[in-house]
Motif scaffolding. Sequence first.
Motif, PDB file in Angstrom:
ATOM      1  N   ASN A  67       0.847  -1.195   0.000  1.00  0.00           N
ATOM      2  CA  ASN A  67       0.000   0.000   0.000  1.00  0.00           C
ATOM      3  C   ASN A  67       0.879   1.241   0.000  1.00  0.00           C
ATOM      4  OD1 ASN A  67      -2.731  -0.950   0.059  1.00  0.00           O
ATOM      5  ND2 ASN A  67      -2.336  -1.701   2.112  1.00  0.00           N
ATOM      6  N   VAL A  68       0.430   2.253  -0.704  1.00  0.00           N
ATOM      7  CA  VAL A  68       1.151   3.526  -0.746  1.00  0.00           C
ATOM      8  C   VAL A  68       0.329   4.563  -0.016  1.00  0.00           C
ATOM      9  CG1 VAL A  68       2.114   5.322  -2.229  1.00  0.00           C
ATOM     10  CG2 VAL A  68       2.179   2.928  -2.956  1.00  0.00           C
ATOM     11  N   ARG A  69       0.975   5.291   0.936  1.00  0.00           N
ATOM     12  CA  ARG A  69       0.280   6.330   1.679  1.00  0.00           C
ATOM     13  C   ARG A  69      -0.187   7.436   0.755  1.00  0.00           C
ATOM     14  NH1 ARG A  69       4.479   6.693   4.872  1.00  0.00           N
ATOM     15  NH2 ARG A  69       4.812   8.853   4.324  1.00  0.00           N
ATOM     16  N   THR A  70      -1.415   7.890   0.945  1.00  0.00           N
ATOM     17  CA  THR A  70      -1.935   8.997   0.148  1.00  0.00           C
ATOM     18  C   THR A  70      -2.563  10.032   1.060  1.00  0.00           C
ATOM     19  OG1 THR A  70      -4.052   7.847  -0.126  1.00  0.00           O
ATOM     20  CG2 THR A  70      -2.411   7.557  -1.874  1.00  0.00           C
ATOM     21  N   GLY A  71      -2.707  11.262   0.559  1.00  0.00           N
ATOM     22  CA  GLY A  71      -3.359  12.319   1.320  1.00  0.00           C
ATOM     23  C   GLY A  71      -4.867  12.116   1.314  1.00  0.00           C
ATOM     24  N   LYS A  72      -5.573  12.875   2.164  1.00  0.00           N
ATOM     25  CA  LYS A  72      -7.035  12.745   2.242  1.00  0.00           C
ATOM     26  C   LYS A  72      -7.716  13.262   0.982  1.00  0.00           C
ATOM     27  CE  LYS A  72      -7.260  12.961   7.277  1.00  0.00           C
ATOM     28  NZ  LYS A  72      -7.759  13.706   8.454  1.00  0.00           N
ATOM     29  N   ARG A  73      -7.050  14.183   0.298  1.00  0.00           N
ATOM     30  CA  ARG A  73      -7.603  14.650  -0.970  1.00  0.00           C
ATOM     31  C   ARG A  73      -6.440  15.016  -1.889  1.00  0.00           C
ATOM     32  NH1 ARG A  73      -7.592  20.294  -1.161  1.00  0.00           N
ATOM     33  NH2 ARG A  73      -7.190  21.319   0.817  1.00  0.00           N
ATOM     34  N   PRO A  74      -6.660  15.022  -3.222  1.00  0.00           N
ATOM     35  CA  PRO A  74      -5.576  15.310  -4.168  1.00  0.00           C
ATOM     36  C   PRO A  74      -4.910  16.643  -3.877  1.00  0.00           C
ATOM     37  CG  PRO A  74      -7.538  14.548  -5.311  1.00  0.00           C
ATOM     38  CD  PRO A  74      -7.924  14.763  -3.868  1.00  0.00           C
ATOM     39  N   GLY A  75      -3.580  16.661  -3.997  1.00  0.00           N
ATOM     40  CA  GLY A  75      -2.842  17.909  -3.835  1.00  0.00           C
ATOM     41  C   GLY A  75      -2.401  18.205  -2.421  1.00  0.00           C
ATOM     42  N   THR A  77      -0.633  16.024  -0.311  1.00  0.00           N
ATOM     43  CA  THR A  77       0.706  15.477  -0.058  1.00  0.00           C
ATOM     44  C   THR A  77       1.722  16.129  -0.978  1.00  0.00           C
ATOM     45  OG1 THR A  77      -0.295  13.377   0.552  1.00  0.00           O
ATOM     46  CG2 THR A  77       2.054  13.364   0.103  1.00  0.00           C
ATOM     47  N   LEU A  78       2.706  16.790  -0.391  1.00  0.00           N
ATOM     48  CA  LEU A  78       3.752  17.446  -1.172  1.00  0.00           C
ATOM     49  C   LEU A  78       5.060  16.668  -1.156  1.00  0.00           C
ATOM     50  CD1 LEU A  78       3.290  21.199  -0.188  1.00  0.00           C
ATOM     51  CD2 LEU A  78       2.632  20.109  -2.310  1.00  0.00           C
ATOM     52  N   LYS A  79       5.168  15.684  -0.262  1.00  0.00           N
ATOM     53  CA  LYS A  79       6.425  14.957  -0.114  1.00  0.00           C
ATOM     54  C   LYS A  79       6.386  13.629  -0.858  1.00  0.00           C
ATOM     55  CE  LYS A  79       7.535  16.918   4.419  1.00  0.00           C
ATOM     56  NZ  LYS A  79       7.794  16.620   5.841  1.00  0.00           N
ATOM     57  N   ASP A  92       7.206   7.237  -5.008  1.00  0.00           N
ATOM     58  CA  ASP A  92       5.961   7.757  -5.564  1.00  0.00           C
ATOM     59  C   ASP A  92       5.946   9.266  -5.351  1.00  0.00           C
ATOM     60  OD1 ASP A  92       3.398   8.026  -6.571  1.00  0.00           O
ATOM     61  OD2 ASP A  92       2.427   7.497  -4.683  1.00  0.00           O
ATOM     62  N   MET A  93       6.075  10.011  -6.438  1.00  0.00           N
ATOM     63  CA  MET A  93       6.093  11.463  -6.334  1.00  0.00           C
ATOM     64  C   MET A  93       4.669  11.998  -6.202  1.00  0.00           C
ATOM     65  SD  MET A  93       9.310  11.925  -6.480  1.00  0.00           S
ATOM     66  CE  MET A  93       9.262  13.704  -6.395  1.00  0.00           C
ATOM     67  N   PRO A  94       4.494  13.160  -5.551  1.00  0.00           N
ATOM     68  CA  PRO A  94       3.147  13.732  -5.418  1.00  0.00           C
ATOM     69  C   PRO A  94       2.557  14.040  -6.792  1.00  0.00           C
ATOM     70  CG  PRO A  94       4.832  15.313  -4.734  1.00  0.00           C
ATOM     71  CD  PRO A  94       5.524  14.009  -4.911  1.00  0.00           C
ATOM     72  N   GLY A  95       1.231  13.926  -6.892  1.00  0.00           N
ATOM     73  CA  GLY A  95       0.558  14.203  -8.155  1.00  0.00           C
ATOM     74  C   GLY A  95       0.614  15.685  -8.493  1.00  0.00           C
ATOM     75  N   PHE A  96       0.729  15.992  -9.782  1.00  0.00           N
ATOM     76  CA  PHE A  96       0.824  17.402 -10.198  1.00  0.00           C
ATOM     77  C   PHE A  96      -0.344  17.759 -11.114  1.00  0.00           C
ATOM     78  CE2 PHE A  96       3.331  14.874 -13.215  1.00  0.00           C
ATOM     79  CZ  PHE A  96       2.760  15.252 -14.417  1.00  0.00           C
ATOM     80  N   GLY A  97      -0.406  19.033 -11.494  1.00  0.00           N
ATOM     81  CA  GLY A  97      -1.449  19.498 -12.393  1.00  0.00           C
ATOM     82  C   GLY A  97      -2.567  20.198 -11.648  1.00  0.00           C
ATOM     83  N   GLU A 108       2.365  24.745  -8.090  1.00  0.00           N
ATOM     84  CA  GLU A 108       3.734  25.046  -8.518  1.00  0.00           C
ATOM     85  C   GLU A 108       4.739  24.444  -7.551  1.00  0.00           C
ATOM     86  OE1 GLU A 108       6.405  26.600 -11.272  1.00  0.00           O
ATOM     87  OE2 GLU A 108       4.220  26.428 -11.369  1.00  0.00           O
ATOM     88  N   ASP A 109       4.404  24.461  -6.250  1.00  0.00           N
ATOM     89  CA  ASP A 109       5.273  23.850  -5.236  1.00  0.00           C
ATOM     90  C   ASP A 109       5.470  22.363  -5.512  1.00  0.00           C
ATOM     91  OD1 ASP A 109       5.704  26.146  -3.839  1.00  0.00           O
ATOM     92  OD2 ASP A 109       4.203  25.757  -2.278  1.00  0.00           O
ATOM     93  N   VAL A 110       4.385  21.692  -5.919  1.00  0.00           N
ATOM     94  CA  VAL A 110       4.465  20.263  -6.227  1.00  0.00           C
ATOM     95  C   VAL A 110       5.441  20.037  -7.373  1.00  0.00           C
ATOM     96  CG1 VAL A 110       3.186  18.275  -7.119  1.00  0.00           C
ATOM     97  CG2 VAL A 110       2.153  19.707  -5.376  1.00  0.00           C
ATOM     98  N   LYS A 111       5.297  20.816  -8.433  1.00  0.00           N
ATOM     99  CA  LYS A 111       6.177  20.672  -9.604  1.00  0.00           C
ATOM    100  C   LYS A 111       7.635  20.909  -9.213  1.00  0.00           C
ATOM    101  CE  LYS A 111       6.195  23.617 -13.126  1.00  0.00           C
ATOM    102  NZ  LYS A 111       5.830  24.370 -14.349  1.00  0.00           N
ATOM    103  N   ASN A 112       7.873  21.941  -8.405  1.00  0.00           N
ATOM    104  CA  ASN A 112       9.238  22.241  -7.969  1.00  0.00           C
ATOM    105  C   ASN A 112       9.804  21.128  -7.091  1.00  0.00           C
ATOM    106  OD1 ASN A 112       9.206  24.679  -9.327  1.00  0.00           O
ATOM    107  ND2 ASN A 112       8.519  25.851  -7.547  1.00  0.00           N
ATOM    108  N   THR A 113       8.947  20.542  -6.244  1.00  0.00           N
ATOM    109  CA  THR A 113       9.379  19.433  -5.386  1.00  0.00           C
ATOM    110  C   THR A 113       9.854  18.257  -6.232  1.00  0.00           C
ATOM    111  OG1 THR A 113       7.875  20.020  -3.576  1.00  0.00           O
ATOM    112  CG2 THR A 113       8.611  17.739  -3.659  1.00  0.00           C
ATOM    113  N   ILE A 114       9.086  17.943  -7.265  1.00  0.00           N
ATOM    114  CA  ILE A 114       9.441  16.827  -8.155  1.00  0.00           C
ATOM    115  C   ILE A 114      10.771  17.086  -8.843  1.00  0.00           C
ATOM    116  CG2 ILE A 114       8.751  15.579 -10.246  1.00  0.00           C
ATOM    117  CD1 ILE A 114       5.816  16.145  -9.416  1.00  0.00           C
ATOM    118  N   VAL A 115      10.912  18.282  -9.411  1.00  0.00           N
ATOM    119  CA  VAL A 115      12.135  18.635 -10.140  1.00  0.00           C
ATOM    120  C   VAL A 115      13.353  18.599  -9.214  1.00  0.00           C
ATOM    121  CG1 VAL A 115      13.346  20.515 -11.335  1.00  0.00           C
ATOM    122  CG2 VAL A 115      10.962  19.972 -11.929  1.00  0.00           C
TER     123      VAL A 115
END
Length: 241
Positions: A67-75, A77-79, A92-97, A108-115
């Motif tokens: 199982n992969v930990r997920t946030g309560k709603r999309p967006g 989880t930033l880590k 598993d990187m946080p979902g973007f868009g 934008e923070d999510v995208k920067n975290t991934i990069v």
Amino acid sequence: MSAPPVSHKPKHGIKRKKNLAKLKTRQKAKTMEKIEKKNDAVTFEVVFVGRSNVGKSTLLKSLTGRNVRTGKRPGVTLKPTHLYFDDFLITDMPGFGFMSGVTPEKSEDVKNTIVRYIEEHADRIYLAVQVIDGPAFVEIVERWDARDEIPIDLELHDFLEEMGIITVIAANKMDRVKEDEKDELLGEIAEIFGYEEGPWKESGALIAPVAARAGDIRPLVSHLKNEFHKMKRDDLFKHFK
């Protein structure tokens, strides 16, 4: 005038809060120490990236059985979330868009975290799995084109290539596409990602049509094992169902 009454409330509550705060700090330090120790042992990493709600977590569970930990709603989880297997790591990187209820700044923070994460760990990231919503992907790209903008999906794919990371495109939810329409759709997806027009299987595109919720992930497993074999890491096969 009489003096105000002296408070005789016990101070145990304040002391307990301080002790609890110290305990949490120690626990956090121990957790970080364990993570750093695990990270030091990692020599081979695969990252999973993709928009929110494309089914990354379901795909990872089907692939690894974990199982992969997920946030309560999309967006939320930033880590990144890590799955450790000895010296092998799946992240598993946080979902973007665009996500309903999430500010553009947070997106934008999510995208920067991934990069940042990929740049910092590029020396051990050998593979990336970019998960897309197969049935919706062409429409998403067309919406971006209409605004004369480059979709984040394509920006990310180009970035991974620039970093020298082999990327497998997992076109998820393909069970929602009619059988006689799948090849045409996958050909369009391959062309969008810069591969030559024509039969997608002959284009050289590393595309795996999957249906994670239905448990049909064989094309992705096949691509991963093929790339692992080229890198002389057949020992990693055992971590996949």
